[in-house]
Every structure is written in structure tokens, then in C-alpha cells.
Write an enzyme that holds these catalytic residues in place. Sequence first.
Site, PDB file in Angstrom:
ATOM      1  N   HIS A 184      50.295 -24.934 -71.862  1.00 17.26           N
ATOM      2  CA  HIS A 184      51.150 -23.919 -71.170  1.00 17.26           C
ATOM      3  C   HIS A 184      50.939 -24.074 -69.879  1.00 17.26           C
ATOM      4  O   HIS A 184      49.756 -23.795 -69.268  1.00 17.26           O
ATOM      5  CB  HIS A 184      50.446 -22.383 -71.806  1.00 17.26           C
TER       6      HIS A 184
ATOM      7  N   HIS B  81      57.694 -24.881 -80.415  1.00 16.24           N
ATOM      8  CA  HIS B  81      56.741 -23.938 -79.994  1.00 16.24           C
ATOM      9  C   HIS B  81      56.894 -22.526 -80.360  1.00 16.24           C
ATOM     10  O   HIS B  81      57.822 -21.999 -80.140  1.00 16.24           O
ATOM     11  CB  HIS B  81      57.105 -23.955 -78.292  1.00 16.24           C
TER      12      HIS B  81
ATOM     13  N   HIS C  54      56.660 -25.075 -71.374  1.00  9.99           N
ATOM     14  CA  HIS C  54      57.541 -24.372 -70.363  1.00  9.99           C
ATOM     15  C   HIS C  54      57.725 -25.276 -69.246  1.00  9.99           C
ATOM     16  O   HIS C  54      59.015 -25.342 -68.653  1.00  9.99           O
ATOM     17  CB  HIS C  54      56.845 -22.784 -69.985  1.00  9.99           C
TER      18      HIS C  54
ATOM     19  N   ASP D  80      59.244 -20.650 -78.438  1.00 10.85           N
ATOM     20  CA  ASP D  80      58.294 -19.656 -78.234  1.00 10.85           C
ATOM     21  C   ASP D  80      58.755 -18.189 -78.834  1.00 10.85           C
ATOM     22  O   ASP D  80      58.089 -17.055 -78.404  1.00 10.85           O
ATOM     23  CB  ASP D  80      58.251 -19.344 -76.579  1.00 10.85           C
TER      24      ASP D  80
ATOM     25  N   HIS E  20      54.919 -18.831 -82.324  1.00  9.74           N
ATOM     26  CA  HIS E  20      53.869 -17.962 -82.662  1.00  9.74           C
ATOM     27  C   HIS E  20      53.954 -17.334 -83.711  1.00  9.74           C
ATOM     28  O   HIS E  20      54.896 -16.482 -83.834  1.00  9.74           O
ATOM     29  CB  HIS E  20      53.509 -17.030 -81.505  1.00  9.74           C
TER      30      HIS E  20
ATOM     31  N   LYS F  59      45.775 -26.001 -78.139  1.00  5.70           N
ATOM     32  CA  LYS F  59      46.686 -25.289 -77.141  1.00  5.70           C
ATOM     33  C   LYS F  59      45.734 -24.692 -76.115  1.00  5.70           C
ATOM     34  O   LYS F  59      44.776 -23.975 -76.326  1.00  5.70           O
ATOM     35  CB  LYS F  59      47.441 -24.420 -77.901  1.00  5.70           C
TER      36      LYS F  59
END
Length: 419
Positions: free
Chosen positions: A227, A61, A247, A317, A63, A186
Site C-alpha cells: 500500500h 484489491h 493505489h 478496494d 477487503h 500485504k
Amino acid sequence: MTYLSADRLIPGRGEPVADAVLVMSEGTITYAGPRASAPPPGQGEDVLHVPVLMPGMWDCHTHLVGSRAGLGLDAVLLTPPAVAAARAVGDLAAALEAGITSVRELGGYGPELAQAVAEGSVIGPDIYGAGAALSPTGGHGDAHRVPYPWVRDCSERGGVLQTADGVDECLRAVRLQLRRGARVIKVCASGGVISDLDHPEHRQFSPAELRAIVEEAERADRIVAAHCHGKAGIMAALTAGCRTIEHGSCLDEEAAALMKEYGAVLVPTRTIFEGILAARHLLGEQSYAKAVAMADRHWEAIATAHEAGVRIAAGTDLGTSKPGTALSWGRNGAEASHLVAAGLTPLEAIEACTANGPLTLGPQAPKAGQLAVGHQADALALSACPLEDITILTDPQRITHVWKHGEPVKQPTPTQSLG
Ligand SMILES: [Zn+2]
């Protein structure tokens, strides 16, 4: 051919092997196991001995958005794509140095950067990108503080934010991500922390919208990553067919049982919680308060999932491009320590960082994540054993060698000792 020997080989799934050999040829592992049954090295072939070998790690995970101005989505929206891509070059190099040989990218320029890495223009881990995260208007993937037409314009020009409302727009949103090369889809199935105005426990998207997204993804052999913080969002996402929960802050025993029933994977991303709690200035007041409200429940959620036998994959994340902060790329291995703090054994945490990574890609998974015959030759050499001290995986200095597809992409400088 690369011929390695080690005091200990951690295969990713299964028990460690003492006095082991790893052989890699043409990007694939051709032997991994005890020295006693290993093929002999070829005539005159170099044998490199290292203390510990393990598979290259996965960060499931991440970005790649190139934002340097805190964590807000407005900063993401306002970063020009060329600037974001240029900054991502350093982020990807830092990940590889930290032993990350594959990343799953869940909202950003992953599909485009995957192309640059695959062709050799950029050095980095293999990237499995989602493109933009699909969000309802006003949801977790919307930038609430900027004029709405800017967000829509970002969606239309293939940017990193994608709002969709109603079944038809949801279908088109999936197709737009597939069009740019998404390997995973996603969705934001609950509110979030870094988004300003939505509540993490509120569901996002209707059941019909979620189902349409999953069905469209399934037609293209893509898995849907959801998410979710609140329990309602977790249950709705699983029921609609999403097969990874990102999460999962309010996951309880009932939600864990449903995850087990569906074979879904939890990607807890404890690293971002710890990073936010340690770097308050990166977020607005509202978002910081949301992080604090979720943080303790999130620990319980990981422990509950682990006790129930839910498969867990490591994801951080991480997504900001400012070097030297708690949330910088290159600290990706920290998730292993957090998983141990939540109750996993070190061996289970390593499995979450390696063999379980490909499980988060469903039909798109490569044969990777394990030191086993026939697997992609992604491997790490370590100066000491992470089964005795899991924090070794957080420290790039102690990850002495990295091989990706059998090629050495990190080797010690002459002054570094193998310990
Ligand atoms: Zn994320």
C-alpha cells in the site's frame, strides 16, 4: 463438457475473435478460438450461443472484513469475526453475480473465507488472501482511536489488524499470516486515507523492516503487495522487493520507470477514490480531506503508469458490507470504466480485469484469467460488447452467465433476454 459459441470472444490477452467457440471440460478450457477450426460438438450435445464471451474477472484489491459502520479501522476492529464472516457470505455472492471469479484480498479474513469457498460451504469467487495487513504502530493499518492493547490483542488472536515494529516482529508478522494460509503478504509502506492520524505521503516501515518482510515472503514463494500513496513509499517498497504497488497516488515518471525495471504491477483502485468522494459521510473529516488531496494526483499517476507501459491490474478496494451503497460488493466491475477514463483502451482495461490479475500473485498465481487452452475455465457471457461500452462490466444484469472452474454459477432467469 460445456460447448459455447459467441459472436465475439475476448480472450483477456490479445485481440478479440469473431464467430468463436469456447469449450470447457473438467474445469479447464480445451478450446477457445474461431468456429472454423473448433472441434465439432459431441453427438446430441447442447450448444449455447451468446453475444459475447470473456474471462471471469479478477478484483485484485478487496477487503473481507464485514464492516457496516463506515470505512474506519476502528469499526473493522470492533466487528466480531463471526459477524464479519456471516456478512462476507453475501459480499462474495454479490461479487460472483457481478462476474468476479477471483479476488485478491489484502487485509481481512481472506485466508479463512478462501477455505470456506474452496470446500463449497460458501458460494463465491476464488480468494487469494493476505490475512492482516502489516503496519507499523501508528501506521495505516493501526486503529488510532482505540486503546493500543486492543489492537495488539487483535494481532495476537489472528484478527485483521497486525502491527509490527522492528525486524524481528516483522518476520513474525509474516509468519503469522503464512500460518493462517496467506497467499500474498500485504504491507503498508506509506500512510493512508482511511487511517486517522498518519499522512499518505509519509513512508512507513524502515528499509530493513521492509526488506525483512520481503525476504521472509520470498522464502515461502509469496509476493509482497505494498500500500503506497506517497512517492517515497513507492520507491522504498520497490527497492525492498515489493512487486505490486497498491493505489500509487503520487507515482511519477521516475517511479513508473522503476516499476517497469522490476516488472512490478500497479493496482490503482480508482473505485475507492470515487466511492469516498461520492459518500463523504462514510469518513471522518481528516480522512475525507486526505482523499480529496490525493484524488487528482491519482488520475495522473494511472495515466503516467499507462504511458510508461507499466502493467496495470484492476482492483477496487471495496470492503464494506452494507448493501446498496457506492462501496458495496457487486460493483467491482466499475474499475474497468475508471481505467478507461484514465486513458486505457477498453481492451487494455479488460486485460487489467482478467489476464493481468494472476500477475499480482507472483509464484502463487493460478493458470487463469484468459480464455486460452489449459487455463482455468472461468468465463462470462455478456448481453453486449464491453469493447463498445465498458460500463457493461459494471452492471451485473448484463453479465448473463458466469462459469467458475467450468461450472455454471449464474444463468439468466427465463424472463431475461440475451439481447
Ligand atoms: Zn485496501
